[in-house]
Each structure stands twice: as structure tokens, then as C-alpha cells.
Design an enzyme around this catalytic site. Sequence first.
Site, PDB file in Angstrom:
ATOM      1  N   TYR A  30       0.665  -1.482  -0.349  1.00 43.70           N
ATOM      2  CA  TYR A  30      -0.039   0.368   0.031  1.00 43.70           C
ATOM      3  C   TYR A  30       0.512   1.424  -0.268  1.00 43.70           C
ATOM      4  CZ  TYR A  30      -3.234   3.520   1.983  1.00 43.70           C
ATOM      5  OH  TYR A  30      -4.095   3.832   2.482  1.00 43.70           O
TER       6      TYR A  30
ATOM      7  N   LYS B 137       1.100   4.471  -2.837  1.00 45.82           N
ATOM      8  CA  LYS B 137       0.500   5.677  -2.527  1.00 45.82           C
ATOM      9  C   LYS B 137       1.914   6.656  -2.917  1.00 45.82           C
ATOM     10  CE  LYS B 137      -3.719   4.926  -0.911  1.00 45.82           C
ATOM     11  NZ  LYS B 137      -5.058   5.953  -1.841  1.00 45.82           N
TER      12      LYS B 137
END
Length: 262
Positions: free
Chosen positions: A153, A157
Site C-alpha cells: 500500500y 501511495k
Amino acid sequence: MTIAAMELFGLKDRHVLITGAGGGIGRALVATFQAAGARVSGADRDLSLLESLDLVHRLTFDLTDPTSITREMARLDEADAMPDVLISNAGFTRADMLDQVDTAAWDNELAINLTGAFHVATPVVAAMARRGGGAIVFIASVNALAHYGNPAYSAAKAGLIAYAKALAVERGAVGIRANVICPGSVRTPAWDHRFERQPGLAAQVLPHYPLGRLVVADEVARAALFLASPAASGITGAVLPVDAGLTAGNYRFVKDVIEGSA
């Protein structure tokens, strides 16, 4: 808002598309942009998530499925309804540590949080370029700035930040601005449930935040409104943490080590 505030922060009659509109942050974004006078459309993975929202258009697609994204964005384009503002908010993560990330988990997190956002933004950017400008705000995470777990993740991002900067540099000449918000943990019902289930958890979590609390969804939404509004007309390629001070420094270290040894 006063008339002066509406001129500065308002988006009267501007069309805003918000992805992940049915979630906690998404619903706060919808309400905030509507209050600023915008016409708001929403996208999410399931139509049921959007049914209770007052939206101009409802789009459903799976961020891991480029075909579904292309279909829905083409439908919006055919209706002459491509947005003036895109708030790329949809995302997903599991609470993984590095040794729990296999190839499937890595690919899925990047597909949802980075590649999917690219597939949504690409036709919007093209339409904005034809129109002569627009604003894009990506909702990333403090995980893009430092490591707080969730490595796949975090990589995705961080990729959003790089993509936003590419848009800012290469599409600025046609009037497109692209910026990023990096929220810390956001106080949602999910966090409330965790605190209820684990009475000692708040005492472990909150001391890491200089403000002594988590941010709420409305605070993220107001930051997005600022970056999308005329008030931020000279800002592009910027990264704005909305994190109760988490990334400003290690508050727990200061309290436990520096102050504790003074």
C-alpha cells in the site's frame, strides 16, 4: 460561506467527480464539495454504496478492471460530463507486514491504489486538456512519506505522489493542477469499533500524534476542497499531510527519550 469566501473557496456549478464516494472519507468529500456549490458525481465499486447520495452521475467500476473503468468513463464523456475536478479518493489496504506480502497481495494493492487511479485519471486529464484546465487531488496516505506498515500500500501511495508530480510538470502548460493529500489514520466508525474492542488501544495510538487525536474525514475533505479551489490556483505538485502532526516528527520519541531524560 460569505460571498468573498465562495469566490475564493467555492466551486459554484463546477463538476466534481469523487472516486470511493460511498466510503467514510468519500461521503465527507461529497458533502463538502456540494456545500461549496459544486455539482458532484460519484464512483464506487458497487452501486448500493452510492444510492443514498445526491449525485449528478453514479459510476461503478472495479479499480482492478481497466475495462470497467474505460466503459464508465466513456459513458461520462458521451454525456459531455467529464469533470472539472477529480478527487481520486478510492483505495484499499490490508494490515500487512513485509513478511506477509506475497506477489498476489503486492499486485492487488498496486492495481487498486495506483494503477486504477491512473486509469481513471487518464481520460479525465485528456478532457481537461481539451477544455483548457482542471484540478486533480489524489488522496494518498502518510504511508507514502514514511513507513507505518502496509508496504505494498505504501509503495502504491508513494507512486501516486510521483504520478501527481508528473501531471503537474507535464500538464501545467494546459492549465491542469495536480496535488496530493496524505492523511494519517482517520477517525471513522471502524476506528471507534477498534477502540471499543481494545480498551487500551487509544492509549497506544494517540500519543504518536502531536495533536493527541486522529483526524476526522471532514478535515481531509476540507483540505481537498482547498487544493481544488481557486484559493490554491498557484499550487500544483504539492503534497499536504493531514495527519494531526504525525509526519512532523517523532513525538513519542521526544516525550519518552528527550523529555524523559531531561
